[in-house]
Design an enzyme around this catalytic site. Structure first.
Site, short mmCIF file in Angstrom:
data_model
loop_
_atom_site.label_atom_id
_atom_site.label_comp_id
_atom_site.label_asym_id
_atom_site.label_seq_id
_atom_site.Cartn_x
_atom_site.Cartn_y
_atom_site.Cartn_z
N SER A 7 0.84 -1.21 0.00
CA SER A 7 0.00 0.00 0.00
C SER A 7 0.87 1.25 0.00
O SER A 7 1.67 1.47 0.92
CB SER A 7 -0.89 0.01 1.24
N HIS A 32 -1.35 -1.08 -4.24
CA HIS A 32 -2.61 -0.72 -3.58
C HIS A 32 -2.65 0.79 -3.32
O HIS A 32 -1.77 1.34 -2.67
CB HIS A 32 -2.70 -1.51 -2.27
N ASP A 34 -4.80 3.77 -1.60
CA ASP A 34 -5.85 4.06 -0.63
C ASP A 34 -6.38 5.48 -0.85
O ASP A 34 -5.68 6.45 -0.56
CB ASP A 34 -5.30 3.93 0.80
N MET A 36 -8.90 8.30 0.21
CA MET A 36 -9.73 8.69 1.37
C MET A 36 -10.26 10.10 1.19
O MET A 36 -9.52 10.99 0.77
CB MET A 36 -8.89 8.64 2.64
N HIS A 65 -8.43 1.25 -3.86
CA HIS A 65 -9.36 1.05 -2.75
C HIS A 65 -10.02 2.40 -2.44
O HIS A 65 -9.38 3.29 -1.88
CB HIS A 65 -8.55 0.53 -1.55
N MET A 67 -12.13 4.63 -0.45
CA MET A 67 -12.79 4.87 0.84
C MET A 67 -13.45 6.24 0.75
O MET A 67 -13.04 7.20 1.40
CB MET A 67 -11.76 4.80 1.97
N MET A 136 -11.64 -5.61 5.42
CA MET A 136 -10.83 -4.72 6.26
C MET A 136 -10.55 -5.42 7.59
O MET A 136 -11.47 -5.86 8.27
CB MET A 136 -11.58 -3.41 6.54
N ASP A 172 -6.77 -6.40 4.31
CA ASP A 172 -6.15 -5.08 4.35
C ASP A 172 -6.22 -4.51 5.76
O ASP A 172 -7.30 -4.30 6.30
CB ASP A 172 -6.90 -4.17 3.36
#
Ligand code: DX5
Ligand code: ZN
Length: 221
Positions: A7, A32, A34, A36, A65, A67, A136, A172
Site C-alpha cells: 500500500s 494498492h 488508498d 480517502m 481502494h 474509501m 478490512m 487489508d
C-alpha cells in the site's frame, strides 16, 4: 497462489518512483492505492492524479481502494487514469448495483470492501458480478493499526461464500508476516501490506515472506 499488494499510503512520498521500483523489483503483484475523502473515513490521502502520475512508471496491477462516500462520480476518472480494479465500500454506496455496473462499463475489474462490523452475508447478492472482495482487518482510515483477529472467522465465511468462483479474497490492515499466515489459513489470497513492507529495513525480504504465507500452515495448528 498468494498475491502481495504493497500500500502506497506507507511509502516515502518524497521518492515514490524509487519506492514503487523497489516493490516491483521485489516481485510485488499489485500496487494498492488508498483513496480517502474525509467523509467516509476520518482522513484524507490522495486522489486520482496519483494513479495518473504513477501509471507510466509501473507495470503493476493498480488496485484502487476507494474509501469515499458515493463513489459513482469518481469512477470514470480513476479508470481513465489507469486503474486496473476499483474496489468500493459496501457501506458507502446507496445503489451498489449501479456502482458495480458503472465500474464494469469502464472495462476494469470491480471489488467490494467490507468494514469490520459489516457481516459477510451482505455479499451474497453481488457474488456473480464481482472480481474481488476486500475484507478490512482494521477500521479504515489509517495505516499502521493493529490487526483485528476477530475478522478471521469472517474471512473464512467469505471464502466459503466465494466457493469456486473466480473472485480474489483480499485482506487489508495490520498485515505482517504473522497475521498474513492466519489470513491465508482462513482463505485470503491477496495481502495488502503498508507499514510491514515500506517501513521495513528490507522490504524485498518481507515481500518474499508474504508470498510464502501459505506454506507450512501446519505450524499454525
Ligand atoms: C487503511 C488502508 C490500508 C492501509 C494499510 O484504511 O485501507 O490499505 O494502508 O496499512 P497497514 O498495512 O500499515 O495497516
Ligand atoms: Zn486499503
Amino acid at each position: 497462489m498468494v498475491l502481495v499488494a504493497p500500500s502506497l499510503l506507507a511509502a516515502d512520498w518524497r521518492c515514490l518512483q524509487q519506492q514503487i521500483g523497489l516493490v516491483e523489483n521485489a516481485g510485488a503483484d499489485w500496487l494498492h492505492f488508498d483513496i480517502m475523502d474525509g467523509h467516509f473515513v476520518p482522513n484524507l490521502s490522495f486522489g486520482a492524479d496519483m494513479v495518473r502520475q504513477m501509471r507510466p512508471i509501473s507495470k503493476l496491477f493498480f488496485d484502487v481502494h476507494l474509501m469515499v462516500a458515493d463513489p459513482l462520480n469518481f469512477l470514470p476518472m480513476f479508470a481513465n487514469y489507469g486503474a486496473d480494479m476499483l474496489t468500493v465500500h459496501y457501506e458507502a454506496c446507496t445503489d451498489l448495483n449501479a456502482v458495480i455496473e458503472a465500474i464494469k462499463k469502464q472495462n476494469i475489474k470491480v471489488g467490494i470492501s467490507l468494514k469490520p462490523q459489516t457481516p459477510a452475508e451482505v455479499l451474497k447478492p453481488y457474488l456473480e458480478k464481482i472480481d474481488n472482495v476486500l475484507i478490512m482487518t482494521v477500521e479504515p482510515g489509517f495505516g499502521g493499526q493493529k490487526f483485528m483477529p476477530e475478522q478471521l472467522s469472517k474471512i473464512k465465511t467469505v471464502s466459503e461464500l466465494i466457493g469456486k468462483r473466480d473472485i480474489t479474497l483480499e485482506v487489508d490492515g495490520g498485515i505482517n508476516t504473522e497475521t498474513a499466515r492466519l489470513c491465508v489459513a482462513n482463505g485470503a489470497n491477496v495481502l495488502v501490506a503498508g507499514s510491514a513492507v515500506f517501513k521495513a529495513e528490507n522490504p524485498s525480504e518481507i515481500i518474499r515472506q508474504l508470498h510464502l504465507s501459505g506454506e507450512n500452515q501446519w505450524q499454525l495448528l
